[in-house]
Design a protein around this motif. Sequence first.
Motif, mmCIF file in Angstrom:
data_model
loop_
_atom_site.group_PDB
_atom_site.id
_atom_site.type_symbol
_atom_site.label_atom_id
_atom_site.label_comp_id
_atom_site.label_asym_id
_atom_site.label_seq_id
_atom_site.Cartn_x
_atom_site.Cartn_y
_atom_site.Cartn_z
ATOM 1 N N PRO A 59 0.912 -1.279 0.004
ATOM 2 C CA PRO A 59 -0.152 -0.069 -0.079
ATOM 3 C C PRO A 59 0.917 1.343 -0.052
ATOM 4 O O PRO A 59 1.821 1.463 0.610
ATOM 5 C CB PRO A 59 -0.796 -0.004 1.424
ATOM 6 C CG PRO A 59 -0.111 -1.110 1.991
ATOM 7 C CD PRO A 59 0.874 -1.885 1.285
ATOM 8 N N THR A 60 0.475 2.131 -0.801
ATOM 9 C CA THR A 60 1.161 3.483 -0.822
ATOM 10 C C THR A 60 0.804 4.266 0.453
ATOM 11 O O THR A 60 -0.018 3.953 1.084
ATOM 12 C CB THR A 60 0.921 4.556 -2.118
ATOM 13 O OG1 THR A 60 -0.524 4.680 -2.205
ATOM 14 C CG2 THR A 60 1.144 3.683 -3.259
ATOM 15 N N GLY A 63 -2.709 5.115 0.066
ATOM 16 C CA GLY A 63 -3.553 4.254 0.309
ATOM 17 C C GLY A 63 -3.668 3.710 1.665
ATOM 18 O O GLY A 63 -5.017 3.466 2.190
ATOM 19 N N LEU A 68 -8.054 5.581 -2.345
ATOM 20 C CA LEU A 68 -7.763 4.319 -3.222
ATOM 21 C C LEU A 68 -7.962 4.976 -4.582
ATOM 22 O O LEU A 68 -7.212 4.041 -5.551
ATOM 23 C CB LEU A 68 -8.825 3.351 -2.999
ATOM 24 C CG LEU A 68 -8.687 3.038 -1.461
ATOM 25 C CD1 LEU A 68 -9.840 1.985 -1.371
ATOM 26 C CD2 LEU A 68 -7.438 2.235 -1.111
ATOM 27 N N ASP A 102 3.436 2.984 -9.466
ATOM 28 C CA ASP A 102 2.347 3.282 -8.743
ATOM 29 C C ASP A 102 1.008 2.869 -9.356
ATOM 30 O O ASP A 102 1.074 3.235 -10.793
ATOM 31 C CB ASP A 102 2.136 5.008 -8.264
ATOM 32 C CG ASP A 102 0.718 4.900 -7.292
ATOM 33 O OD1 ASP A 102 0.139 4.290 -7.369
ATOM 34 O OD2 ASP A 102 1.214 6.209 -6.753
ATOM 35 N N ASN A 105 -4.297 2.793 -7.305
ATOM 36 C CA ASN A 105 -5.375 2.419 -6.670
ATOM 37 C C ASN A 105 -5.013 2.233 -5.259
ATOM 38 O O ASN A 105 -5.762 1.544 -4.458
ATOM 39 C CB ASN A 105 -5.994 0.976 -7.145
ATOM 40 C CG ASN A 105 -4.950 0.024 -7.101
ATOM 41 O OD1 ASN A 105 -3.779 0.316 -6.699
ATOM 42 N ND2 ASN A 105 -5.282 -1.332 -7.506
ATOM 43 N N GLY A 106 -4.185 2.904 -4.543
ATOM 44 C CA GLY A 106 -3.756 2.745 -3.280
ATOM 45 C C GLY A 106 -2.378 1.741 -3.182
ATOM 46 O O GLY A 106 -2.092 1.497 -2.067
ATOM 47 N N LEU A 107 -2.316 1.167 -4.251
ATOM 48 C CA LEU A 107 -1.309 0.196 -4.320
ATOM 49 C C LEU A 107 0.050 0.461 -5.086
ATOM 50 O O LEU A 107 -0.112 1.259 -6.144
ATOM 51 C CB LEU A 107 -1.646 -1.306 -4.439
ATOM 52 C CG LEU A 107 -2.688 -1.944 -3.641
ATOM 53 C CD1 LEU A 107 -3.536 -3.201 -4.439
ATOM 54 C CD2 LEU A 107 -2.117 -2.008 -2.153
#
Length: 177
Positions: A59-60, A63, A68, A102, A105-107
Motif C-alpha cells: 500500500p502507498t 492508500g 484509493l 504506482d 489504486n492505493g497500491l
Amino acid sequence: MDAAKWEANARGGGVKPEFRRNQFGGSVGGPILRDKTFFFLSYEGLRESIGESPTITLPTAAGRRGNLGGDLGGPTEVNPLIVPYLNLLPVPGQGQISLQQDLGNGLALASGPQNLVTDGDYGAAKVDHQFADQRLGYLAFTFNVDRSKRRTTAIFPGIASAVGEQSDKYVVSARHT
C-alpha cells in the motif's frame, strides 16, 4: 554473466545486488602403522550470500490514509484497528524500499533488498587397515558429516529477520573385503 537484472535496469535502478562466495577446506592423510593402517581427513566449508531485489505489492502512503483513487470511489475511511498492521509494512519509496510503479489504486509495485545466505560444512574421516594374513583381507571405516543452513533475510526489516532451513546428514560405513 553477472549483470544487474533486466527488471532493475528497465525501471532505472540498475544496481546489481551483492554476491559473495567463500569456499575453503583442506585434507590430510597418511599412515598410522607402516604399510598396514592409514587415515584420511577432509573438511570443506561454504559461506555464500546472494543478493536479490524481489518485487512486491504494497500500500502507498495515500492508500494507507484511505485514498484509493481511480474507479474505487476516491477516499474511504480506514479502520483504526488496521492502522497498526499497515504501519508494519514499509512505505514504497522510503528507506531501502524503492517505488517501481504506482498502480493508482492505493497500491504500488516496490522492490527491496533480500539476501539468500548459505552456510555449509562437510567433513569426512576414513581409516583403512590391511591385515597381515591375506585371508583376513581389508577393513575400512568411513564417517561423513554434511551440515548446511540456508536462510533468507526478509524484505521487511524488523518483522522477520530470517526464514530458513537446516539440513544435517551423518553417514557411517564399514567395509570388510
